[in-house]
Design an enzyme around this catalytic site. Structure first.
Site, PDB file in Angstrom:
ATOM      1  N   GLY A  35     -27.063  14.045  97.084  1.00  6.99           N
ATOM      2  CA  GLY A  35     -26.038  15.079  96.934  1.00  6.99           C
ATOM      3  C   GLY A  35     -25.768  15.797  98.244  1.00  6.99           C
ATOM      4  N   GLY A  38     -21.061  15.814 101.599  1.00  8.54           N
ATOM      5  CA  GLY A  38     -19.741  16.176 102.134  1.00  8.54           C
ATOM      6  C   GLY A  38     -18.630  15.528 101.315  1.00  8.54           C
ATOM      7  N   LYS A  39     -18.912  15.297 100.019  1.00  9.30           N
ATOM      8  CA  LYS A  39     -17.922  14.660  99.137  1.00  9.30           C
ATOM      9  C   LYS A  39     -16.665  15.520  99.022  1.00  9.30           C
ATOM     10  CE  LYS A  39     -21.010  14.737  95.858  1.00  9.30           C
ATOM     11  NZ  LYS A  39     -22.195  15.185  96.627  1.00  9.30           N
ATOM     12  N   GLY A  40     -16.883  16.851  98.921  1.00  8.60           N
ATOM     13  CA  GLY A  40     -15.752  17.770  98.765  1.00  8.60           C
ATOM     14  C   GLY A  40     -14.772  17.633  99.911  1.00  8.60           C
ATOM     15  N   ASN A  61     -23.282  22.368  88.312  1.00  9.99           N
ATOM     16  CA  ASN A  61     -24.417  22.158  89.242  1.00  9.99           C
ATOM     17  C   ASN A  61     -23.886  21.683  90.611  1.00  9.99           C
ATOM     18  OD1 ASN A  61     -23.606  19.755  88.046  1.00  9.99           O
ATOM     19  ND2 ASN A  61     -25.659  18.884  87.885  1.00  9.99           N
ATOM     20  N   HIS A  64     -18.973  21.705  95.874  1.00 11.02           N
ATOM     21  CA  HIS A  64     -18.199  20.887  96.817  1.00 11.02           C
ATOM     22  C   HIS A  64     -17.398  21.807  97.734  1.00 11.02           C
ATOM     23  CE1 HIS A  64     -18.406  17.197  93.930  1.00 11.02           C
ATOM     24  NE2 HIS A  64     -19.579  17.653  94.283  1.00 11.02           N
ATOM     25  N   THR A  65     -17.789  21.823  99.000  1.00 13.07           N
ATOM     26  CA  THR A  65     -17.182  22.759  99.944  1.00 13.07           C
ATOM     27  C   THR A  65     -15.956  22.153 100.607  1.00 13.07           C
ATOM     28  OG1 THR A  65     -19.435  23.406 100.421  1.00 13.07           O
ATOM     29  CG2 THR A  65     -17.730  24.316 101.865  1.00 13.07           C
ATOM     30  N   GLN A 247     -23.031  15.245  92.618  1.00 15.33           N
ATOM     31  CA  GLN A 247     -24.420  14.881  92.929  1.00 15.33           C
ATOM     32  C   GLN A 247     -24.470  13.640  93.832  1.00 15.33           C
ATOM     33  OE1 GLN A 247     -23.853  15.771  89.221  1.00 15.33           O
ATOM     34  NE2 GLN A 247     -23.963  17.718  90.265  1.00 15.33           N
ATOM     35  N   THR A 323     -24.473  25.784  95.721  1.00 16.83           N
ATOM     36  CA  THR A 323     -24.476  26.340  94.368  1.00 16.83           C
ATOM     37  C   THR A 323     -25.558  27.401  94.216  1.00 16.83           C
ATOM     38  OG1 THR A 323     -23.570  24.321  93.437  1.00 16.83           O
ATOM     39  CG2 THR A 323     -24.767  25.727  91.912  1.00 16.83           C
ATOM     40  N   ARG A 328     -31.994  23.499 101.933  1.00 16.89           N
ATOM     41  CA  ARG A 328     -32.126  22.068 101.614  1.00 16.89           C
ATOM     42  C   ARG A 328     -33.244  21.478 102.461  1.00 16.89           C
ATOM     43  NH1 ARG A 328     -25.661  21.352 102.238  1.00 16.89           N
ATOM     44  NH2 ARG A 328     -25.043  22.144 100.187  1.00 16.89           N
ATOM     45  N   SER A 436     -16.967  11.797 109.859  1.00 16.77           N
ATOM     46  CA  SER A 436     -16.640  13.217 109.840  1.00 16.77           C
ATOM     47  C   SER A 436     -17.422  13.929 110.940  1.00 16.77           C
ATOM     48  CB  SER A 436     -16.985  13.782 108.463  1.00 16.77           C
ATOM     49  OG  SER A 436     -16.808  15.160 108.432  1.00 16.77           O
TER      50      SER A 436
HETATM   51  P1  GDP Z   1     -20.779  17.980  98.653  1.00 18.52           P
HETATM   52  O1  GDP Z   1     -21.568  18.574  97.550  1.00 18.52           O
HETATM   53  O2  GDP Z   1     -21.082  16.538  98.875  1.00 18.52           O
HETATM   54  O3  GDP Z   1     -19.308  18.232  98.538  1.00 18.52           O
HETATM   55  O4  GDP Z   1     -21.253  18.729  99.994  1.00 18.52           O
HETATM   56  P2  GDP Z   1     -21.512  20.308 100.168  1.00 18.52           P
HETATM   57  O5  GDP Z   1     -20.213  21.001 100.217  1.00 18.52           O
HETATM   58  O6  GDP Z   1     -22.511  20.785  99.176  1.00 18.52           O
HETATM   59  O7  GDP Z   1     -22.254  20.316 101.563  1.00 18.52           O
HETATM   60  C1  GDP Z   1     -21.664  19.795 102.703  1.00 18.52           C
HETATM   61  C2  GDP Z   1     -21.583  20.918 103.750  1.00 18.52           C
HETATM   62  O8  GDP Z   1     -21.333  20.362 105.016  1.00 18.52           O
HETATM   63  C3  GDP Z   1     -20.456  21.897 103.503  1.00 18.52           C
HETATM   64  O9  GDP Z   1     -20.825  23.153 104.006  1.00 18.52           O
HETATM   65  C4  GDP Z   1     -19.308  21.313 104.314  1.00 18.52           C
HETATM   66  O10 GDP Z   1     -18.351  22.293 104.721  1.00 18.52           O
HETATM   67  C5  GDP Z   1     -20.048  20.790 105.501  1.00 18.52           C
HETATM   68  N1  GDP Z   1     -19.487  19.595 106.146  1.00 18.52           N
HETATM   69  C6  GDP Z   1     -18.838  18.536 105.590  1.00 18.52           C
HETATM   70  N2  GDP Z   1     -18.602  17.586 106.514  1.00 18.52           N
HETATM   71  C7  GDP Z   1     -19.086  18.069 107.675  1.00 18.52           C
HETATM   72  C8  GDP Z   1     -19.185  17.529 109.003  1.00 18.52           C
HETATM   73  O11 GDP Z   1     -18.764  16.413 109.297  1.00 18.52           O
HETATM   74  N3  GDP Z   1     -19.800  18.311 109.945  1.00 18.52           N
HETATM   75  C9  GDP Z   1     -20.300  19.543 109.669  1.00 18.52           C
HETATM   76  N4  GDP Z   1     -20.890  20.223 110.628  1.00 18.52           N
HETATM   77  N5  GDP Z   1     -20.243  20.065 108.420  1.00 18.52           N
HETATM   78  C10 GDP Z   1     -19.657  19.335 107.454  1.00 18.52           C
HETATM   79  P1  IMO Z   2     -23.294  18.153  94.664  1.00 18.06           P
HETATM   80  O1  IMO Z   2     -22.223  17.611  93.761  1.00 18.06           O
HETATM   81  C1  IMO Z   2     -27.550  18.422  95.494  1.00 18.06           C
HETATM   82  C2  IMO Z   2     -30.227  18.550  92.011  1.00 18.06           C
HETATM   83  C3  IMO Z   2     -30.990  19.824  91.723  1.00 18.06           C
HETATM   84  C4  IMO Z   2     -32.249  19.249  91.113  1.00 18.06           C
HETATM   85  C5  IMO Z   2     -31.715  18.066  90.299  1.00 18.06           C
HETATM   86  C6  IMO Z   2     -31.497  18.378  88.832  1.00 18.06           C
HETATM   87  O2  IMO Z   2     -22.959  19.455  95.287  1.00 18.06           O
HETATM   88  O3  IMO Z   2     -23.751  17.127  95.636  1.00 18.06           O
HETATM   89  P2  IMO Z   2     -29.613  19.778  87.550  1.00 18.06           P
HETATM   90  O4  IMO Z   2     -29.218  21.212  87.656  1.00 18.06           O
HETATM   91  O5  IMO Z   2     -28.522  18.824  87.848  1.00 18.06           O
HETATM   92  O6  IMO Z   2     -30.293  19.446  86.248  1.00 18.06           O
HETATM   93  O7  IMO Z   2     -30.744  19.584  88.699  1.00 18.06           O
HETATM   94  O8  IMO Z   2     -30.483  17.708  90.896  1.00 18.06           O
HETATM   95  N1  IMO Z   2     -28.755  18.712  92.115  1.00 18.06           N
HETATM   96  C7  IMO Z   2     -28.075  18.628  93.269  1.00 18.06           C
HETATM   97  N2  IMO Z   2     -28.511  18.487  94.550  1.00 18.06           N
HETATM   98  N3  IMO Z   2     -26.227  18.472  95.224  1.00 18.06           N
HETATM   99  C8  IMO Z   2     -25.785  18.593  93.947  1.00 18.06           C
HETATM  100  O9  IMO Z   2     -24.474  18.501  93.642  1.00 18.06           O
HETATM  101  C9  IMO Z   2     -26.725  18.717  92.909  1.00 18.06           C
HETATM  102  N4  IMO Z   2     -26.632  18.882  91.581  1.00 18.06           N
HETATM  103  C10 IMO Z   2     -27.885  18.850  91.112  1.00 18.06           C
HETATM  104  O10 IMO Z   2     -31.251  20.539  92.908  1.00 18.06           O
HETATM  105  O11 IMO Z   2     -33.076  18.724  92.108  1.00 18.06           O
HETATM  106 MG    MG Z   3     -22.858  20.186  97.222  1.00 25.05          MG
END
Ligand code: GDP
Ligand code: IMO
Ligand code: MG
Length: 451
Positions: A35, A38-40, A61, A64-65, A247, A323, A328, A436
């Site tokens: 998880g 950087g899916k968002g 849970n 996505h930023t 995730q 979240t 991490r 990215s």
């Molecule tokens: P997701 O759950 O997969 O959408 O990812 P998150 O949003 O939880 O975490 C990714 C973090 O990295 C966020 O704060 C994004 O703004 C940031 N991010 C995404 N791509 C890049 C990148 O290429 N470089 C940097 N420095 N940050 C990034």
């Molecule tokens: P995104 O979409 C990272 C992790 C939790 C825990 C396990 C089970 O932002 O990538 P849950 O609440 O789903 O029952 O927790 O999964 N977890 C994530 N870790 N990114 C996420 O989502 C997560 N969603 C759940 O930290 O270890």
């Molecule tokens: Mg995330």
């Protein structure tokens, strides 16, 4: 309401892509690690070129930023196409919906000036997260003590338990007050017995919950529809769909590091069951790969770094949960794990993220084998005890001192950075379709690096 007949308006600004997502079929975007890859960012970026974005599993849970201009927003339930006017956003049947989180998100997105009317669709089959799901999760995690999973506390596990036990409450149940009352009364009586007798926790009030969910129905009613029907008709009409996974593959309930996983299927098959679309409609499966690894919560993590390098990755990469705010855990990129998730998902392309965070880290290590019981191999064991016991074997590469944040041209990347990306593509046997180099839409190298 059924909005399937109307062609969704297209967003005019197109991003030059090294990958054609205009396939009149489905492209799935999946986290290849634990998880937060950087899916968002990626889904938001690709949405500039797509008609429909659909979330297929998980719930609030997810975090996505999305960052554009001077704005940043963390989405938990709404698909990451919501900031692209004209893109239709679907919350599929495989998602478990927390009404409080959803309403809050809809309100905030609207306040930011983005209209959701006519372009947000919520599956009538999606299950609802109830207050008792969160209460049971809290009590269970507390009782597990040192063996806790480290969940996000959003009620995800217990909601999926009820779904599969066939005692869940679905969005469609909100339409009939008598059905809703009957279901909730039975469910809450059972859950109160569990909370009170097993966990010695506070019991919940049936009437208050019914009232709250009836209010919720009034707000979401205009968005509720048969989303599977909508998506299939849209595909027939030649629309492009981006299926957004939450995730990561290593958190998949079957293929992840069980029991330290989430309770759904982030992997490719989850897109079919979570949206009601046929496997044959999927043309591309993009694996999102962070240039290093992170994990939130408990469970084995072979390449984890508990030294200064790990600290540095956390600080430079701002690796704190979107979240829950939890720090991490950080570690080196693990290609044994990536080959495994590529096999399960059938990645057609890889998108490497956060390459900029590795600037100044020298040397860079990449795990290419596991050593266990005196033998080395490239097999990823999903059995927790074995995975916790493996020793990563690293390939060491020179790092690069240059700051690559915001780089958009492949030629502007230092050789060492390009070599690292090439190693990933060659090792996994899948082309890299983008890199990215920063959190913003524009901070992306659109180039194809062949395996
Ligand atoms: P997701 O759950 O997969 O959408 O990812 P998150 O949003 O939880 O975490 C990714 C973090 O990295 C966020 O704060 C994004 O703004 C940031 N991010 C995404 N791509 C890049 C990148 O290429 N470089 C940097 N420095 N940050 C990034
Ligand atoms: P995104 O979409 C990272 C992790 C939790 C825990 C396990 C089970 O932002 O990538 P849950 O609440 O789903 O029952 O927790 O999964 N977890 C994530 N870790 N990114 C996420 O989502 C997560 N969603 C759940 O930290 O270890
Ligand atoms: Mg995330």
């Amino acid at each position: 309401m059924f909005a399937g007949a109307a062609a969704p308006p297209r967003f005019v600004e197109r991003t030059p892509l090294a990958i054609d997502v205009r396939t009149m079929s489905v492209t799935v975007v999946i986290g290849s690690q634990w998880g937060d890859e950087g899916k968002g960012k990626l889904v938001d970026l690709l949405s500039g070129d797509i008609d429909i974005v659909a979330r297929y599993q998980g719930g609030a849970n997810a975090g996505h930023t999305i960052r554009w201009g001077d704005k940043e927003f963390v989405l938990h339930l709404l698909p990451s196409g919501i900031f692209r006017p004209g893109v239709v956003c679907v919350v599929g049947n495989g998602v478990v919906i927390d009404p409080v989180a959803l309403l809050d998100e809809i309100r905030t997105v609207r306040e930011m000036g983005y209209d959701v009317e006519g372009r947000l669709m919520i599956s009538h089959k999606a299950h609802l997260i109830m207050p008792y799901h969160k209460a049971i999760e809290r009590a269970r995690e507390h009782a597990r003590d040192a063996g806790a999973i480290g969940t996000t506390g959003r009620g995800i596990g217990p909601a999926y338990v009820d779904k599969f036990a066939r005692t869940g409450v679905r969005v469609v149940d909100l339409l009939d007050r008598d059905v809703l009352r009957k279901k909730l009364t039975a469910s809450i009586a059972e859950k109160n017995a569990i909370l009170g007798r097993v966990y010695d926790a506070d019991e919940l009030n049936v009437e208050r919950i019914i009232e709250e969910y009836v209010e919720f129905d009034k707000v979401i009613d205009p968005y509720v529809t048969d989303t599977s029907n909508y998506l299939n008709r849209a595909l027939k009409m030649g629309r492009d769909v981006l299926a957004e996974g939450a995730q990561g593959s290593l958190l998949d309930v079957d293929f992840g590091t069980y029991p330290f996983v989430t309770s759904s299927h982030p992997t490719a098959g989850g897109a079919c069951t979570g949206l009601g679309i046929p496997p044959t409609s999927i043309r591309r499966v993009i694996g999102v790969v962070k240039a290093y690894c992170t994990r939130v919560g408990n469970g084995p993590f072979p390449t984890e770094l508990t030294c200064d390098v790990g600290e540095r990755l956390r600080r430079v990469g701002a690796e704190f949960g979107a979240t829950t705010g939890r720090p991490r855990r950080c570690g080196w990129l693990d290609l044994v794990a990536l080959r495994y998730t590529s096999m399960i998902n059938g990645f057609t392309d890889l998108a490497i993220t956060k390459l900029d965070v590795l600037s100044g880290v020298d040397p860079i290590r990449i795990c290419t084998q596991y050593s266990h019981g005196g033998k080395t191999n490239m097999r990823f064991p999903t059995e927790t005890k074995t995975l916790a016991a493996v020793e990563p074997v690293y390939t060491t590469m020179p790092g690069w001192p240059e700051d690559v944040c915001g780089v958009r041209e492949i030629d502007m990347l230092p050789d060492a950075a390009r070599n690292m990306v090439q190693l990933v593509a060659s090792f996994v046997g899948v082309d890299v379709c983008m890199i990215s180099t920063g959190p913003r839409r524009s901070e992306t190298v659109m180039a194809r690096i062949a395996a």
